[in-house]
Structures are given as structure tokens and as C-alpha cells.
Scaffold this active site. Sequence first.
Site, PDB file in Angstrom:
ATOM      1  CE  LYS A 202      -3.600   2.273   2.479  1.00  0.00           C
ATOM      2  NZ  LYS A 202      -4.480   2.103   3.580  1.00  0.00           N
ATOM      3  NE  ARG A 212      -5.891   9.637   3.549  1.00  0.00           N
ATOM      4  CZ  ARG A 212      -4.765   9.849   3.269  1.00  0.00           C
ATOM      5  NH1 ARG A 212      -4.117  11.164   3.182  1.00  0.00           N
ATOM      6  NH2 ARG A 212      -3.752   8.774   3.132  1.00  0.00           N
ATOM      7  CE  LYS A 226      -4.053   7.905   6.742  1.00  0.00           C
ATOM      8  NZ  LYS A 226      -5.120   7.184   6.550  1.00  0.00           N
ATOM      9  CD  GLU A 242       5.596  -3.738   4.085  1.00  0.00           C
ATOM     10  OE1 GLU A 242       4.970  -4.628   4.343  1.00  0.00           O
ATOM     11  OE2 GLU A 242       5.985  -2.654   4.623  1.00  0.00           O
ATOM     12  CE  LYS A 257      -5.937   1.930  -0.451  1.00  0.00           C
ATOM     13  NZ  LYS A 257      -6.356   2.033   0.743  1.00  0.00           N
ATOM     14  CB  SER A 283     -11.626   7.297  -3.435  1.00  0.00           C
ATOM     15  OG  SER A 283     -10.441   7.613  -2.844  1.00  0.00           O
ATOM     16  CE1 TYR A 322     -15.203   2.958  -2.775  1.00  0.00           C
ATOM     17  CE2 TYR A 322     -13.279   3.297  -4.335  1.00  0.00           C
ATOM     18  CZ  TYR A 322     -13.963   3.391  -2.916  1.00  0.00           C
ATOM     19  OH  TYR A 322     -12.925   3.336  -1.843  1.00  0.00           O
TER      20      TYR A 322
HETATM   21  C1  PBG Z   1      -7.245   3.463   5.608  1.00  0.00           C
HETATM   22  C2  PBG Z   1      -7.713   3.195   4.026  1.00  0.00           C
HETATM   23  C3  PBG Z   1      -7.620   4.071   2.956  1.00  0.00           C
HETATM   24  C4  PBG Z   1      -8.354   3.488   1.943  1.00  0.00           C
HETATM   25  C5  PBG Z   1      -8.598   2.202   2.373  1.00  0.00           C
HETATM   26  N1  PBG Z   1      -8.210   1.992   3.606  1.00  0.00           N
HETATM   27  C6  PBG Z   1      -7.209   5.593   2.814  1.00  0.00           C
HETATM   28  C7  PBG Z   1      -5.769   5.573   3.527  1.00  0.00           C
HETATM   29  O1  PBG Z   1      -4.777   4.968   3.593  1.00  0.00           O
HETATM   30  O2  PBG Z   1      -5.624   6.911   3.995  1.00  0.00           O
HETATM   31  C8  PBG Z   1      -8.390   4.056   0.626  1.00  0.00           C
HETATM   32  C9  PBG Z   1      -9.605   3.581  -0.278  1.00  0.00           C
HETATM   33  C10 PBG Z   1      -9.721   4.610  -1.520  1.00  0.00           C
HETATM   34  O3  PBG Z   1      -9.034   5.747  -1.505  1.00  0.00           O
HETATM   35  O4  PBG Z   1     -10.728   4.208  -2.118  1.00  0.00           O
HETATM   36  N2  PBG Z   1      -7.005   2.376   6.299  1.00  0.00           N
END
Ligand code: PBG
Length: 334
Positions: A202, A212, A226, A242, A257, A283, A322
Site C-alpha cells: 500500500k 478520506r 501517512k 512487504e 493499492k 477513490s 467502486y
Molecule cells: C485506510 C484506508 C484508506 C483506503 C482504504 N483504507 C485510505 C488511507 O490509507 O488513507 C483508501 C481507499 C480509497 O481511496 O478508495 N486505512
Amino acid sequence: MPHSFPGHYPATRLRRGRAHDFARRLSRETKLSVDDLIYPIFVTEGEPVNVTAMPGVQRHTLDGLMREITDVVALGIPAVVLFPVIDPDKKTPDAEEAANPDGLIPKAVRAIKREFPELGVMTDVALDPYTSHGQDGVIDGDGYVLNDPTVDILVRQTLAHADAGVDIVSPSDMMDGRIKAMRAALEQNGHVNTIIMSYAAKFASSFYNPFREALGSAGNLGKADKRTYQVDPANTDEALREVALDLKEGADMVMVKPGMPYLDIIHRVKETFGVPTFAYHVSGEYAMLKAAIQNGWLDERAAVLESLGSFKRAGCDGVLTYFAKDAARYLASN
Ligand code: PBG
């Protein structure tokens, strides 16, 4: 007239295989199907709300959730993943609500499993919906996310979800060692068949912003980022390390991701490990496509099927998107 001379024609005409639809169908290498789709759903303790940056996506109440699930099942989509929008009053620095066995997610899981036992239900294991500071873990005085204390809560969250009957737990936090701890806790508590799909690779991406907003964690996070736990977008080998670690610790499936900007990572992961590999078409990727579609600049059906098809070509077994319901409809009418 050089083309009339033998020997002057191309030895291979790749266009021959493209000239007719039947031939294109026969030689198609990869195919997207409804079996490849996982649909993310936001569930809220409050009012239903449309997510501004994600046209067509809503925060659902438990009732709304059940209507969504009915659609998903009718479309033949194999699984959903749930994300909670938590009442701001319940957010704390240590995210205690995340482990509440009667919290929103365990409630939603029980409700779905009661009516639709066959549907795969997956939950996100991470603290950001529950922390008052919007980070995926507990923090020290400098805002640094503490690894091992965070893993302790993630384990309790995992058990709360497993006890509620979830099929797949999906840690999206990127703490070190969490898969091992989760696997041990699941085994010790009799949940031997609970699948772990780890967000193994990730990245610290800019493409999560609309999520968010959907979750209501953007304001809490503020200008913080993050990057002390998610992978640097410039790195490949680190992403593979990882994945290797998560598999060794007991992950059954792995995820990369975001999705389309990271197809190279997906490809390497699948080639290197040959395990069930998934991508999260996140997203921001959805928002980009929707914005262009709404402007009439892209054709929705074509753009969605081509985008999701690219994950199959890169080596994915499936994709969290989505667009899952739209894609399922398109595929049914193909
Ligand atoms: C957080 C989490 C995130 C997403 C899934 N779980 C966002 C982040 O790490 O800030 C993102 C999913 C998306 O953007 O559709 N644990």
C-alpha cells in the site's frame, strides 16, 4: 506495383487476426468477469450522505446497506468490503471503538450474513475511521504512529469482526508484523477459515483523498500524511518485500493499492509469488474517471471495462472497485 510481387508481402499480418469479431474473441488473452469484482461500501451511523468527490457513491445507513447488498447479490458480485463512517463523538486518540464487538461494522456484518450467508463479506482492519487524529494507528507526542501498540488494537478489531462472522479481514494499516499477530489470534480463537487479504503493498498515495472525505477522516488528519508507514510511491523492491513478509506471516491473498498507477507492481507481485493477487482501484481513480465521464470526455462503459481489464492483463485475480455494480451490468449485457 511492389505489392503484387511475391515476397514483398508482409510475412506476418497481425491485422488478419483483428479483422473479424469472432477471431478477436477467439484470441483474447485475458477476460474480466463478474467473478473478479469486490464492491466497497461505506456504512454510517448517521444520515445517508452522497460523497461529493465520488459521484454515485453514498454513505449508507444499515437499511441502505441492505438495499445495496440486495443489488450486489442480484448482479452476481462475489464479495463486498465494508468501511465505517464513525460518529465523531466515538473517535478517540486510541481508537477504542475499533474493537467494540457491538460496533457498526460487527453489526453490519451480522446483518448481511444473516440474510445473505453466501455473499463474501470483507472488512477493513485499520484505525483511521476511529481515531480523533485520523491516523491508522495510535500516536506518540510527536504524532509518530506507534507500531506494536497499534497491532494490539488491530488484533482486537480483527477478533471483533471474526466473531461477527466476517469472511475476509483486510488490514490496510501497514504496521509491521500485524499479519502474524492477526493470524495467531484467529487460530487461537477458532477462526481457522477466516481469510486474510493483506493490503501488502500500500503506497503513500495522493489518490485516497475522496475516500478520506467519504470516511470523514480528512478533517481529523489535516495536513498530516501517512508516509511513515505507507510505501514510498517511487519504490518497487520494497513493495515486494512487504508482500513476501505478509505471505510468510500468513496472508492468504495480497493486494496492491492504488491500482492503475501501480500496474507494474501488480505484475511483479503476480510473477514473483503466484498467489491470489488483488488491486484496489481507489477513490481518486474513480473520481478522475467520473469527472471525465460526467464532462462527456470519456464513454463510461468503454472506459470502465478497459480500466478494469487492465488489472487482469497485469496479473490480478480480482479488483476492488467502486465501479463493480456498473461493470457487472456491462458484463451481463456484453
Ligand atoms: C485506510 C484506508 C484508506 C483506503 C482504504 N483504507 C485510505 C488511507 O490509507 O488513507 C483508501 C481507499 C480509497 O481511496 O478508495 N486505512
